[in-house]
Design a protein around this motif. Structure first.
Motif, PDB file in Angstrom:
ATOM      1  N   VAL A  61       0.845  -1.204   0.000  1.00 10.92           N
ATOM      2  CA  VAL A  61       0.000   0.000   0.000  1.00 10.92           C
ATOM      3  C   VAL A  61       0.876   1.248   0.000  1.00 10.92           C
ATOM      4  N   GLU A  62       1.896   1.251   0.831  1.00 13.43           N
ATOM      5  CA  GLU A  62       2.776   2.427   0.906  1.00 13.43           C
ATOM      6  C   GLU A  62       3.599   2.584  -0.367  1.00 13.43           C
ATOM      7  N   MET A  63       4.011   1.460  -0.975  1.00  9.23           N
ATOM      8  CA  MET A  63       4.781   1.554  -2.212  1.00  9.23           C
ATOM      9  C   MET A  63       3.947   2.137  -3.350  1.00  9.23           C
ATOM     10  N   MET A  64       2.624   1.925  -3.338  1.00 10.97           N
ATOM     11  CA  MET A  64       1.765   2.480  -4.388  1.00 10.97           C
ATOM     12  C   MET A  64       1.749   4.004  -4.356  1.00 10.97           C
ATOM     13  N   ARG A  65       2.092   4.578  -3.209  1.00  6.37           N
ATOM     14  CA  ARG A  65       2.121   6.037  -3.099  1.00  6.37           C
ATOM     15  C   ARG A  65       3.406   6.635  -3.661  1.00  6.37           C
ATOM     16  N   VAL A  66       4.405   5.795  -3.890  1.00  9.15           N
ATOM     17  CA  VAL A  66       5.680   6.284  -4.423  1.00  9.15           C
ATOM     18  C   VAL A  66       5.555   6.382  -5.935  1.00  9.15           C
ATOM     19  N   ARG A  67       5.564   7.596  -6.444  1.00  2.51           N
ATOM     20  CA  ARG A  67       5.375   7.811  -7.883  1.00  2.51           C
ATOM     21  C   ARG A  67       6.703   7.819  -8.638  1.00  2.51           C
ATOM     22  N   LEU A  74      12.846  -1.564  -7.781  1.00  7.76           N
ATOM     23  CA  LEU A  74      13.557  -2.508  -6.921  1.00  7.76           C
ATOM     24  C   LEU A  74      12.720  -2.853  -5.700  1.00  7.76           C
ATOM     25  N   LEU A  75      12.178  -1.833  -5.027  1.00  2.01           N
ATOM     26  CA  LEU A  75      11.394  -2.080  -3.813  1.00  2.01           C
ATOM     27  C   LEU A  75      10.057  -2.741  -4.136  1.00  2.01           C
ATOM     28  N   ASN A  76       9.461  -2.409  -5.273  1.00  2.00           N
ATOM     29  CA  ASN A  76       8.229  -3.095  -5.680  1.00  2.00           C
ATOM     30  C   ASN A  76       8.489  -4.588  -5.851  1.00  2.00           C
ATOM     31  N   GLU A  77       9.581  -4.946  -6.533  1.00  2.00           N
ATOM     32  CA  GLU A  77       9.928  -6.357  -6.725  1.00  2.00           C
ATOM     33  C   GLU A  77      10.191  -7.035  -5.393  1.00  2.00           C
ATOM     34  N   LEU A  78      10.871  -6.324  -4.497  1.00  3.45           N
ATOM     35  CA  LEU A  78      11.169  -6.886  -3.178  1.00  3.45           C
ATOM     36  C   LEU A  78       9.891  -7.157  -2.394  1.00  3.45           C
ATOM     37  N   VAL A  79       8.944  -6.225  -2.432  1.00  4.02           N
ATOM     38  CA  VAL A  79       7.676  -6.414  -1.718  1.00  4.02           C
ATOM     39  C   VAL A  79       6.915  -7.604  -2.285  1.00  4.02           C
TER      40      VAL A  79
END
Length: 199
Positions: A61-67, A74-79
């Motif tokens: 959810v928090e990563m979706m806020r990172v535009r 990298l962090l999306n893949e990690l999550v």
């Protein structure tokens, strides 16, 4: 002290606690974005889940806020990897390396019932009865040695083939360790399927 400011601050980023602070999933994502290296970013984010401070869903959810950020992908893949069951960088590295070497995809953080409660196996191929335990430095500490041995013995008694993979092994002798993983899988019935037309 390292003081940071963010353009992403929202009121719901703050915790409800008496002490004003950022909620854990928000802090974990920001720590990953602000880390010095990609490896450090992965460590900080995965540790938050490993220590049960947050969940992969909350991080997503928090990563979706990172535009926009150089580490966004990298962090999306990690999550996604963590959401698939991996809790440490070692487990993520093992799964990635297995894919790149043509080995079957393992299950991560597979739950087993032991005599003293539930265990979570780092990496398992249940179909073949093969388990890989990824040992970080904490596994050498006295309070973990006995528990690790008891768990490994219980798994062996139940018929599992258990391999231990120290994190230093991933760095210094990966080919030798992955050859053992492949050998263990083959000994339990796995065979590499080559594309048609190859020998």
């Amino acid at each position: 002290m390292d003081v940071r400011q963010t353009r992403r601050l929202r009121l719901d980023d703050l915790s409800d606690d008496r002490l004003p602070r950022t909620r854990t999933p928000v802090a974990a994502v920001r720590a990953g974005l602000w880390a010095r290296t990609d490896r450090q970013a992965g460590l900080l984010v995965s540790m938050a889940v490993q220590q049960r401070l947050t969940s992969p869903a909350e991080l997503a959810v928090e990563m979706m806020r990172v535009r926009r950020d150089r580490r966004r992908m990298l962090l999306n893949e990690l999550v996604v990897e963590i959401g698939g069951g991996a809790e440490s960088l070692g487990e993520i590295d093992v799964a990635r390396e297995c894919r790149s070497r043509g080995l079957p995809e393992p299950t991560r953080q597979s739950a087993r019932k032991g005599p003293n409660g539930r265990w979570f196996l780092d990496v398992e191929w249940k179909r073949y009865g093969v388990v890989v335990e990824v040992d970080g430095i904490q596994h050498a500490w006295a309070q973990h040695v006995v528990g690790d041995a008891l768990r490994q013995n219980e798994l062996a008694i139940a018929g599992a083939l258990v391999l231990r993979l120290p994190l230093s092994g991933l760095r210094w002798a990966p080919d030798e360790f992955y050859a053992q993983v492949e050998s263990a899988l083959r000994s339990r019935g796995w065979s590499r399927r080559w594309p048609s037309g190859t020998s």
